[in-house]
Design a protein around this motif. Structure first.
Motif, PDB file in Angstrom:
ATOM      1  N   ALA A 161       0.833  -1.203   0.000  1.00 42.29           N
ATOM      2  CA  ALA A 161       0.000   0.000   0.000  1.00 42.29           C
ATOM      3  C   ALA A 161       0.868   1.255   0.000  1.00 42.29           C
ATOM      4  N   ILE A 162       1.968   1.217   0.726  1.00 40.85           N
ATOM      5  CA  ILE A 162       2.910   2.341   0.717  1.00 40.85           C
ATOM      6  C   ILE A 162       3.422   2.570  -0.705  1.00 40.85           C
ATOM      7  N   GLU A 163       3.791   1.487  -1.359  1.00 46.64           N
ATOM      8  CA  GLU A 163       4.295   1.572  -2.727  1.00 46.64           C
ATOM      9  C   GLU A 163       3.213   2.062  -3.681  1.00 46.64           C
ATOM     10  N   GLU A 164       1.972   1.613  -3.466  1.00 47.35           N
ATOM     11  CA  GLU A 164       0.884   2.028  -4.351  1.00 47.35           C
ATOM     12  C   GLU A 164       0.628   3.527  -4.263  1.00 47.35           C
ATOM     13  N   LEU A 165       0.593   4.069  -3.048  1.00 48.10           N
ATOM     14  CA  LEU A 165       0.397   5.514  -2.903  1.00 48.10           C
ATOM     15  C   LEU A 165       1.538   6.268  -3.572  1.00 48.10           C
ATOM     16  N   HIS A 166       2.766   5.826  -3.341  1.00 48.63           N
ATOM     17  CA  HIS A 166       3.923   6.486  -3.965  1.00 48.63           C
ATOM     18  C   HIS A 166       3.817   6.446  -5.491  1.00 48.63           C
ATOM     19  N   ILE A 192      -6.135   5.898  -4.032  1.00 51.81           N
ATOM     20  CA  ILE A 192      -5.913   6.487  -2.707  1.00 51.81           C
ATOM     21  C   ILE A 192      -5.192   7.833  -2.823  1.00 51.81           C
ATOM     22  N   ALA A 193      -4.396   8.033  -3.856  1.00 63.06           N
ATOM     23  CA  ALA A 193      -3.696   9.308  -4.025  1.00 63.06           C
ATOM     24  C   ALA A 193      -4.704  10.444  -4.182  1.00 63.06           C
ATOM     25  N   PHE A 194      -4.525  11.509  -3.373  1.00 66.88           N
ATOM     26  CA  PHE A 194      -5.398  12.684  -3.419  1.00 66.88           C
ATOM     27  C   PHE A 194      -6.869  12.319  -3.227  1.00 66.88           C
ATOM     28  N   ASN A 195      -7.109  11.316  -2.377  1.00 63.06           N
ATOM     29  CA  ASN A 195      -8.473  10.825  -2.173  1.00 63.06           C
ATOM     30  C   ASN A 195      -8.600  10.283  -0.753  1.00 63.06           C
TER      31      ASN A 195
END
Length: 339
Positions: free
Chosen positions: A168-173, A194-197
């Motif tokens: 999940a950390i990698e996905e947001l990045h 999840i980014a900006f959401n």
């Protein structure tokens, strides 16, 4: 010379497992031998403990010979399967999954709140580490409950992606980077970007409309606080890497003024008061990340009820919300119970 203890870290290559190792080092836990256990695909990786290489071994039912304490953070299925094997081999398990938390024969422990319940570990040889969002909330609420008896809690959480794990950390990045480059954001870990959401879903939805994460906060809070407190929760995933934030409203049996609440929290174990909003001082995830304290601020009376209080609570979910809490339990265990 003080006794040394042989420790296994199960899930050593994960986000919480790595933090458990770091906490053992930082807190100078008296480790004799250390064993890192993980899935077959991670076996053979080389990690370190206090600068010395440690080869990651595959987790099997025979992995716990000679181990005194097993710190588990490898998911519920593995905890359910392998904790009994560890106990049979003579280890005490401190488990970070949700599998054992509501078992009436397993203590659910936050050292600042209910350390006395560690004594119950002898029944099954297992101690449960609570949910990350529950831990920080009860650390902050314990002194207020002792003073005025909390009757009801309404909590909304704003939880970092690290609570889901490394992927999940990698996905947001990756999503942030892709969007800043004008590319589409791929979703594999979460059902939506999840980014900006913000995602008002953590865990699956239950028949009552609440998510699993929300019901964990309801049930675990009552068990840890040893009180039939009314609890309702809304848990939200936000685009923050580390640090859970919570808006908490409590109704108490008698009035707590803001000044009295500050006094109680200022001297409470594990709590850092950060409450000077006029000067821009209040808890934020960027300040809590990498810390073991639970930060509390924005304390104000709830003017809609007679005995109500609002608080803003922030803590590092990987440290105090998981790894540090587990190591603190182990410290009490060896000091007061294991010989």
């Amino acid at each position: 010379m003080s006794k040394l203890w042989n420790v296994a870290v199960v899930g050593a290559t994960g986000a919480v497992g790595a933090q458990m190792i770091e906490c053992l080092e930082e807190r100078n836990f008296p480790v004799g031998k250390v064993r890192y256990l993980a899935s077959a695909r991670s076996a053979g990786e080389i990690l370190e403990f206090k600068g010395k290489p440690v080869v990651v071994e595959e987790l099997t039912h025979d992995s716990f010979e000679g181990i005194d304490i097993a710190l588990f953070s490898a998911g519920g299925e593995r905890s359910r399967e392998f904790c009994p094997s560890a106990v049979q081999a003579g280890a005490v398990c401190i488990d970070n999954s949700s599998v054992w938390r509501m078992d009436p024969e397993v203590p659910l422990v936050v050292p600042e709140v209910n350390p006395h319940t560690i004594a119950q570990y002898t029944t099954k040889g297992i101690i449960a580490n609570p949910n990350c969002s529950t831990i920080q909330m009860v650390v902050a609420l314990k002194p207020l409950h002792d003073y005025a008896t909390i009757k009801r809690i309404v909590v909304s959480t704003y939880q970092a992606v690290s609570g889901t794990g490394k992927k999940a950390i990698e996905e947001l990045h990756d999503q942030i980077r892709a969007m800043l480059q004008g590319k589409p954001a791929e979703c594999t870990v979460y059902p939506h970007r999840i980014a900006f959401n913000c995602l008002p879903q953590i865990d699956s939805f239950k028949e009552n409309g609440y998510t699993g994460e929300e019901m964990k906060m309801v049930n675990e809070t009552r068990k840890i606080m040893e009180a039939e407190i009314g609890v309702t929760a809304t848990t939200v995933r936000v685009p923050v890497f580390y640090g859970h934030s919570e808006s908490v409203n409590i109704e108490t049996g008698r009035k707590i003024t803001v000044d009295r609440a500050r006094e109680l929290l200022k001297s409470a174990p594990g709590v850092e008061l950060a409450d000077d909003p006029a000067n821009g001082v209040y808890p934020m995830p960027i300040d809590a990340a990498g810390q073991d304290l639970t930060f509390v601020g924005r304390i104000r009376e709830d003017e809609s009820i007679e005995n109500g209080l609002n608080l803003w609570i922030v803590a590092d979910n990987i440290r105090k919300g998981a790894a540090t809490n587990a190591v603190q339990i182990a410290e009490i265990l060896i000091e007061n119970y294991l010989k």
